[in-house]
Design a protein around this motif. Sequence first.
Motif, short mmCIF file in Angstrom:
data_model
loop_
_atom_site.label_atom_id
_atom_site.label_comp_id
_atom_site.label_asym_id
_atom_site.label_seq_id
_atom_site.Cartn_x
_atom_site.Cartn_y
_atom_site.Cartn_z
N ARG A 252 28.33 22.80 8.77
CA ARG A 252 28.07 21.36 8.88
C ARG A 252 27.99 20.91 10.34
O ARG A 252 27.20 20.03 10.67
CB ARG A 252 29.18 20.59 8.15
CG ARG A 252 28.92 19.08 8.07
CD ARG A 252 30.03 18.35 7.34
NE ARG A 252 29.79 16.92 7.32
CZ ARG A 252 29.10 16.28 6.41
NH1 ARG A 252 28.55 16.95 5.42
NH2 ARG A 252 28.93 14.97 6.47
N ASP A 253 28.81 21.51 11.21
CA ASP A 253 28.77 21.10 12.61
C ASP A 253 27.42 21.38 13.24
O ASP A 253 26.90 20.56 14.02
CB ASP A 253 29.88 21.79 13.40
CG ASP A 253 29.79 23.32 13.33
OD1 ASP A 253 29.34 23.83 12.28
OD2 ASP A 253 30.17 24.00 14.30
N LEU A 254 26.82 22.51 12.89
CA LEU A 254 25.51 22.84 13.43
C LEU A 254 24.42 21.95 12.84
O LEU A 254 23.51 21.51 13.55
CB LEU A 254 25.18 24.31 13.16
CG LEU A 254 26.11 25.34 13.80
CD1 LEU A 254 25.65 26.75 13.48
CD2 LEU A 254 26.20 25.15 15.31
N VAL A 255 24.53 21.67 11.54
CA VAL A 255 23.56 20.79 10.90
C VAL A 255 23.62 19.40 11.53
O VAL A 255 22.58 18.78 11.82
CB VAL A 255 23.82 20.70 9.38
CG1 VAL A 255 22.88 19.68 8.74
CG2 VAL A 255 23.62 22.06 8.72
N GLU A 256 24.81 18.89 11.76
CA GLU A 256 24.96 17.57 12.37
C GLU A 256 24.35 17.53 13.77
O GLU A 256 23.73 16.54 14.17
CB GLU A 256 26.43 17.18 12.43
CG GLU A 256 27.02 16.84 11.06
CD GLU A 256 28.50 16.53 11.14
OE1 GLU A 256 29.14 16.95 12.13
OE2 GLU A 256 29.02 15.87 10.22
N SER A 257 24.51 18.62 14.51
CA SER A 257 23.95 18.65 15.86
C SER A 257 22.42 18.60 15.82
O SER A 257 21.79 17.97 16.68
CB SER A 257 24.43 19.90 16.61
OG SER A 257 23.81 21.07 16.11
N VAL A 258 21.82 19.27 14.82
CA VAL A 258 20.36 19.23 14.69
C VAL A 258 19.90 17.83 14.30
O VAL A 258 18.93 17.30 14.85
CB VAL A 258 19.90 20.27 13.65
CG1 VAL A 258 18.41 20.10 13.35
CG2 VAL A 258 20.16 21.68 14.16
N VAL A 259 20.58 17.23 13.33
CA VAL A 259 20.21 15.88 12.89
C VAL A 259 20.31 14.89 14.05
O VAL A 259 19.43 14.05 14.26
CB VAL A 259 21.11 15.43 11.72
CG1 VAL A 259 20.85 13.96 11.39
CG2 VAL A 259 20.84 16.28 10.49
N ASP A 260 21.37 14.98 14.82
CA ASP A 260 21.57 14.05 15.94
C ASP A 260 20.44 14.15 16.95
O ASP A 260 20.05 13.15 17.57
CB ASP A 260 22.90 14.34 16.62
CG ASP A 260 24.09 13.93 15.77
OD1 ASP A 260 23.88 13.13 14.82
OD2 ASP A 260 25.21 14.41 16.02
N ARG A 261 19.89 15.36 17.12
CA ARG A 261 18.84 15.54 18.12
C ARG A 261 17.45 15.23 17.58
O ARG A 261 16.57 14.80 18.32
CB ARG A 261 18.88 16.96 18.69
CG ARG A 261 20.02 17.17 19.68
CD ARG A 261 20.02 18.59 20.23
NE ARG A 261 20.60 19.53 19.30
CZ ARG A 261 20.66 20.84 19.51
NH1 ARG A 261 20.14 21.35 20.60
NH2 ARG A 261 21.23 21.64 18.62
N LEU A 262 17.26 15.41 16.27
CA LEU A 262 15.94 15.17 15.70
C LEU A 262 15.69 13.68 15.48
O LEU A 262 14.64 13.15 15.85
CB LEU A 262 15.78 15.93 14.38
CG LEU A 262 15.54 17.43 14.46
CD1 LEU A 262 15.42 18.02 13.07
CD2 LEU A 262 14.27 17.74 15.26
#
Length: 287
Positions: free
Chosen positions: A238-248
């Motif tokens: 989830r931490d990695l998914v959140e980082s992608v969402v925040d940047r996209l």
Amino acid sequence: MLLTLTSTPTPQTPDATALSYLLHKHPDRVQSFDLAIGTATVLYPEASAEKTTVAVIVDVDPIELVQSRYRRGKSGDNFSLGEYVNDRPYAASSILSVALSKLFRTALTGTCKSHPELVGTELALTVSIPVVPCGGDAELPRRLFEPLGWDVTAIPVQLDPHLPTWGNSDFVSLTLTGEHTVQSALRHLYVLLPVLDDVKHYWVGPDEADKLIRVAGEWLASHPDSALIMSRYLARRRDLVESVVDRLIPDQAEAQIELPRPDPPLARLRVDAVLATLQRLHVRTIV
């Protein structure tokens, strides 16, 4: 493990051999490359102006595969048939994605010094992969590839053609057709093959989030199954998914993408099962 990529003429590219220039692999040569877990071979069964096909064959060494997982750190995924007897030698997976990255690195980055005008040209392409794992969901390949402009044919693979009553396996024979740049086609495969398999043969860390944005950033946020793609590609971290969402899409992340919820740990499931049994039996005293 086999993948074929075929190009046929279009008004923009009347010569199908343009595919070979973009892939930086000569049609008259059979080339082999060492991978961390085996070897990959590139050859052209056919190379003419009317039709050009490149084939990628990956031979997996099961011993090297296991040793590689331990050297890099286990990803937390266990193959259903064990570490030495499994579907990795023939099923398209993250192993094939890594092979595509190594074999066609310049094409993935959109580089072609000899014919730079071809990089942004869409070719009539057909991708064929005989065995693709999809967890028994034959509609999943269509959900993933159709929004990207592919016509998808996913035929379930029978467990045993001689015993049809056994039903279908968890695999499909996948064919994709459409007009795309070679770079886009390779990037779609690179990201979505591990998503279909839902297993990675190497440790997934923060660099995988950077890679996902770099390779799929142009289309991922608008994909109908973006949450599923990010979750599976990043091993449900989830931490990695959140980082992608925040940047996209930093301004509309929560509104547009529902982040995947992590599976409860086994200890929690055991406690819940015990409590449910006690409640069902109306137990009031425990010794």
